[in-house]
Each structure stands twice: as C-alpha cells, then as structure tokens.
Design a protein around this motif. Structure first.
Motif, PDB file in Angstrom:
ATOM      1  N   ALA A 191       0.870  -1.016   0.004  1.00 51.68           N
ATOM      2  CA  ALA A 191      -0.053  -0.045   0.173  1.00 51.68           C
ATOM      3  C   ALA A 191       0.909   1.187  -0.103  1.00 51.68           C
ATOM      4  CB  ALA A 191      -0.954  -0.055   1.212  1.00 51.68           C
ATOM      5  N   ALA A 216      -1.718   0.226  -4.051  1.00 54.13           N
ATOM      6  CA  ALA A 216      -2.651   1.170  -4.078  1.00 54.13           C
ATOM      7  C   ALA A 216      -3.066   1.763  -2.771  1.00 54.13           C
ATOM      8  CB  ALA A 216      -4.076  -0.243  -3.885  1.00 54.13           C
ATOM      9  N   THR A 217      -3.821   2.775  -2.794  1.00 53.43           N
ATOM     10  CA  THR A 217      -4.188   3.654  -1.594  1.00 53.43           C
ATOM     11  C   THR A 217      -4.690   2.792  -0.464  1.00 53.43           C
ATOM     12  OG1 THR A 217      -4.000   5.246  -3.152  1.00 53.43           O
ATOM     13  CG2 THR A 217      -4.942   5.764  -1.047  1.00 53.43           C
ATOM     14  N   PRO A 218      -4.693   3.162   0.745  1.00 54.11           N
ATOM     15  CA  PRO A 218      -5.417   2.338   1.916  1.00 54.11           C
ATOM     16  C   PRO A 218      -6.995   2.437   1.719  1.00 54.11           C
ATOM     17  CG  PRO A 218      -3.300   3.392   2.819  1.00 54.11           C
ATOM     18  CD  PRO A 218      -3.388   3.782   1.248  1.00 54.11           C
ATOM     19  N   VAL A 219      -7.434   3.419   1.013  1.00 52.80           N
ATOM     20  CA  VAL A 219      -8.975   3.444   1.089  1.00 52.80           C
ATOM     21  C   VAL A 219      -9.356   2.726  -0.183  1.00 52.80           C
ATOM     22  CG1 VAL A 219      -9.107   5.681   1.809  1.00 52.80           C
ATOM     23  CG2 VAL A 219      -8.799   5.786  -0.433  1.00 52.80           C
ATOM     24  N   GLU A 220      -8.621   2.319  -1.100  1.00 49.24           N
ATOM     25  CA  GLU A 220      -9.058   1.572  -2.395  1.00 49.24           C
ATOM     26  C   GLU A 220      -9.027   0.007  -1.690  1.00 49.24           C
ATOM     27  OE1 GLU A 220      -7.038   4.149  -5.645  1.00 49.24           O
ATOM     28  OE2 GLU A 220      -5.459   3.085  -4.674  1.00 49.24           O
ATOM     29  N   PHE A 221      -8.025  -0.346  -0.798  1.00 48.26           N
ATOM     30  CA  PHE A 221      -8.501  -1.656  -0.356  1.00 48.26           C
ATOM     31  C   PHE A 221      -9.868  -1.827   0.289  1.00 48.26           C
ATOM     32  CE2 PHE A 221      -3.724  -1.658  -0.530  1.00 48.26           C
ATOM     33  CZ  PHE A 221      -3.376  -3.025  -0.870  1.00 48.26           C
ATOM     34  N   VAL A 222     -10.159  -0.925   1.121  1.00 55.11           N
ATOM     35  CA  VAL A 222     -11.425  -1.007   1.595  1.00 55.11           C
ATOM     36  C   VAL A 222     -12.652  -1.021   0.516  1.00 55.11           C
ATOM     37  CG1 VAL A 222     -13.247   0.462   3.034  1.00 55.11           C
ATOM     38  CG2 VAL A 222     -10.880   0.624   3.504  1.00 55.11           C
ATOM     39  N   LEU A 223     -12.520  -0.344  -0.832  1.00 56.60           N
ATOM     40  CA  LEU A 223     -13.374  -0.503  -1.810  1.00 56.60           C
ATOM     41  C   LEU A 223     -13.301  -1.907  -2.306  1.00 56.60           C
ATOM     42  CD1 LEU A 223     -12.550   3.049  -3.605  1.00 56.60           C
ATOM     43  CD2 LEU A 223     -14.625   2.337  -1.943  1.00 56.60           C
ATOM     44  N   VAL A 224     -12.074  -2.571  -2.570  1.00 57.19           N
ATOM     45  CA  VAL A 224     -11.775  -3.879  -2.951  1.00 57.19           C
ATOM     46  C   VAL A 224     -12.669  -4.785  -1.887  1.00 57.19           C
ATOM     47  CG1 VAL A 224     -10.196  -5.757  -3.218  1.00 57.19           C
ATOM     48  CG2 VAL A 224      -9.712  -3.432  -4.191  1.00 57.19           C
ATOM     49  N   GLY A 225     -12.239  -4.528  -0.570  1.00 57.60           N
ATOM     50  CA  GLY A 225     -12.939  -5.556   0.318  1.00 57.60           C
ATOM     51  C   GLY A 225     -14.528  -5.526   0.271  1.00 57.60           C
ATOM     52  N   GLU A 279     -17.214   3.216  -6.358  1.00 52.91           N
ATOM     53  CA  GLU A 279     -16.724   4.663  -6.160  1.00 52.91           C
ATOM     54  C   GLU A 279     -16.759   5.099  -4.725  1.00 52.91           C
ATOM     55  OE1 GLU A 279     -16.557   6.506 -10.846  1.00 52.91           O
ATOM     56  OE2 GLU A 279     -18.197   6.951  -9.568  1.00 52.91           O
ATOM     57  N   GLY A 280     -15.640   5.688  -4.266  1.00 51.30           N
ATOM     58  CA  GLY A 280     -15.981   6.572  -3.094  1.00 51.30           C
ATOM     59  C   GLY A 280     -15.232   7.768  -3.019  1.00 51.30           C
ATOM     60  N   TRP A 334     -12.063   7.744  -5.470  1.00 50.31           N
ATOM     61  CA  TRP A 334     -11.430   6.640  -5.425  1.00 50.31           C
ATOM     62  C   TRP A 334     -12.387   5.572  -6.192  1.00 50.31           C
ATOM     63  CZ3 TRP A 334      -6.365   7.798  -4.476  1.00 50.31           C
ATOM     64  CH2 TRP A 334      -6.258   8.882  -3.692  1.00 50.31           C
ATOM     65  N   PHE A 390      -3.114  -2.154 -10.083  1.00 49.39           N
ATOM     66  CA  PHE A 390      -3.091  -3.078  -9.059  1.00 49.39           C
ATOM     67  C   PHE A 390      -4.388  -4.083  -9.176  1.00 49.39           C
ATOM     68  CE2 PHE A 390      -1.572   1.020  -7.588  1.00 49.39           C
ATOM     69  CZ  PHE A 390      -0.149   0.755  -7.330  1.00 49.39           C
ATOM     70  N   PRO A 425     -12.683 -11.121   2.117  1.00 49.01           N
ATOM     71  CA  PRO A 425     -12.887  -9.398   1.683  1.00 49.01           C
ATOM     72  C   PRO A 425     -12.446  -8.732   3.045  1.00 49.01           C
ATOM     73  CG  PRO A 425     -14.473 -10.828   0.784  1.00 49.01           C
ATOM     74  CD  PRO A 425     -13.499 -11.591   1.330  1.00 49.01           C
ATOM     75  N   PHE A 456      -9.013  -7.455   3.493  1.00 50.20           N
ATOM     76  CA  PHE A 456      -8.760  -6.602   2.881  1.00 50.20           C
ATOM     77  C   PHE A 456      -9.021  -5.208   3.602  1.00 50.20           C
ATOM     78  CE2 PHE A 456      -8.769  -9.223  -0.881  1.00 50.20           C
ATOM     79  CZ  PHE A 456      -7.365  -8.836  -1.641  1.00 50.20           C
TER      80      PHE A 456
END
Lengths: 187, 187
Positions: free
Chosen positions: A72, A85-94, A122-123, B36, B68, B87, B90
């Motif tokens: 990250a 990836a940016t930490p907040v993008e990991f949250v979106l992936v989750g 999208e966030g 994001w 990524f 998930p 993540f």
C-alpha cells in the motif's frame, strides 16, 4: 430461463456445506467466533507491506492455503511514490469482493445460474479532511456507490433481489455502514 | 535522541509538499474532491478479482503508476477455494496501511526518525451473523485491535502521540469507526 423451485445452477458455491455449517455452529456457537488478522510493516515514506496468512476460527488457528502480501502507498499526487494501492482503495476492494461473493452464494442458493458479475465501486472523499485543512470535513468517504452489471439466468427483479440479499448478509457492508470499535495500542 | 525543535528526520515523506497542497487546496477546494475507484469481476464461487487503476482528483482523472489487481475469496473453512484474501482481511489491510502511512507522515513532520514500524491487526467476528444463523449477531467485526511496535528516535510518549495523531487524520479509521453511506444499484 426457469422460474420453478426445481431450477438448478452451478456457480461454484457449496451452499449445502454452508447451510450445514450454519446448523452446526448454531449448536456450538463458540466455533463461530473468528478472528481475522493482518501484519503490516512500514517500508519507507507512506509505503507499507501487509501480510495475510493466519486467522482463528472453528476453535483453532487456521492458515490460508497461500500467504497473501499487499503493498500500500499514497499516490504521486500526494507527493508519494505510488508503490501500491491507496489504503482507502483496499476498503473498496473489500466491499466489492464481499458483495460479489454474496451475490454468487445467494444465486447458488436460489438456483440462479450466473454468467458474469461486474461491480464498479466509487468512494468520494474531500481530502481537506485527511490533510487537516478543514476541521468540518471528515477524513473518510462521504459516499460510496456500487453499481452491478449482472448477466444471469434470472429476471431483473430476481437479480435486484440477489444484490439486496447480498447486502443484508455482507460483513464489509456492515463494517462500512455501521460504526465499529477500533482500539489502537503501542507496545 | 534529540528533543529540540531542530531535530531532523528522513522517513521518505515529503511533508513540505503536503503542507503546500493543504494551503493550495484550502484556496481551491474543488481540487480536493477525490473519487477513488475499483472494478470487481466475479471469477467463480466466492472468488473475484478487483482492479485498481484510476481515480479522480485535482480536478481530473488520474492513473496509478501501475495497475493493482487483487484476488479475493472465502477460505476453505467456508467450503470455498481460498484463492485470495477474505474481503474482511482487505479492510484490515486498508486500516493498518492507512495508520502506518500516517505514523510515517506525522513522524516526518515532527522530525522523528523512524527505524521500524510494525502493526498487528485483528478483527473479531461471530460468523453466525453472515451465515444468517442468529439475527441478533452483526455481520461485521465486533472489535478491531491494532497493536504497534515502533522503533524510533523518540520517547515513548512521543511515539504514543504519533500513533494518536495518525488515528486522528486517518481516512480508513474514520470509515470504520463512523457510519458511511453506501448505495448499491444494478444496471
């Protein structure tokens, strides 16, 4: 397309095992107490590497089949190196992966054959929050939007119901939409 | 160890650029509106693949230096194939990496040289929630614990203060500890 109860599908989800687990764990609820883990190590700047390998569940430590590693970082527009990836993008992936797994599981349980499932997530964030530039602006997302495109052997209404039921049972949807207690300590 | 204001450190964070961005964006707040994104595609069963590549910020679409990709899946104890992190893991990676990036940035700003930073993060979950086995049990984490081990050119108190300030400015800490609106639609 079949609309009878006898319809069958193979989405690759073993719902029989999940329903059996639900019954078994309802009778032995201590086995349902899971602890998920990650270990994060700073590399340099805002770059860190996380390792996901072990978790606790069914009364004992469990190990994933493989060790998952994730870099990250912050992006170049934050004067960083963009090495992950940016930490907040990991949250979106989750969130997206949790909802999609739910769509597949619910579809299997309802005998709906999926052909393709795609989610765009999208966030929105006002970065004056994290920069400390405006105390009235929150640090996190103001809004998250998830849009599904699903091709399945089902009516539009049945597809809408799949997605709704997935939200109802999603761990990450709950984590994001409701407050969760986080305790941070230093050794 | 130095305790004067003149101490200097090189943790690889460009705090001058971040402070300049804060000033510039306070005067042009539309540039601070970021979005994001991730795209998630179902593979089979509970296995999906997510792609993180583009985001919007500083008034235009931005592209990460690399694309990524993340596989997510449920573990074998959920009768799944374990082809990726779960998930919810993540989400833990997102939180830990956000807090660690913050520790590095705050340390840089305070002239504290970091030598090593390691976070162990754990989230407790009663899986009877996601299995639909007990309507009183939430789907998400009951608790998240983050423990830091930090080796730095600073006192214990200064290290505690670094971690506290990182929480205060963390996007993912805010996302998890406070409710966020999520809208899910189907095309």
């Amino acid at each position: 397309m079949t609309t009878t109860q006898e319809r069958s599908a193979n989405n690759g989800v073993n719902t029989e095992a999940l329903l059996a687990a639900r019954s078994a764990l309802a009778d032995a609820p201590e086995g349902a107490q899971f602890t998920w883990r990650a270990v994060n190590e700073w590399v340099v700047g805002t770059h860190s590497e996380s390792t996901v390998e072990e978790y606790f569940g069914l009364g004992e430590n469990q190990t994933h089949k493989s060790t998952f590693k994730f870099s990250a970082d912050h992006p170049e527009v934050f004067a960083a190196e963009d090495n992950g990836a940016t930490p907040v993008e990991f949250v979106l992936v989750g969130l997206a992966s949790c909802l999609t797994a739910g769509v597949a599981a619910v579809a299997q349980n309802r005998g709906i054959q999926l052909r393709s499932v795609k989610a765009t997530i999208e966030g929105d964030m006002d970065i004056l929050g994290i920069l400390g530039g405006d105390p009235e602006v929150r640090n996190g997302f103001n809004n998250i939007r998830v849009n599904y495109e699903i091709d399945a052997d089902a009516t539009e209404q049945e597809i809408d119901a799949l997605v709704a039921q997935s939200q109802k049972r999603s761990a990450v949807f709950d984590i994001i939409t409701n407050p969760t207690n986080v305790t941070v300590s230093v050794n």
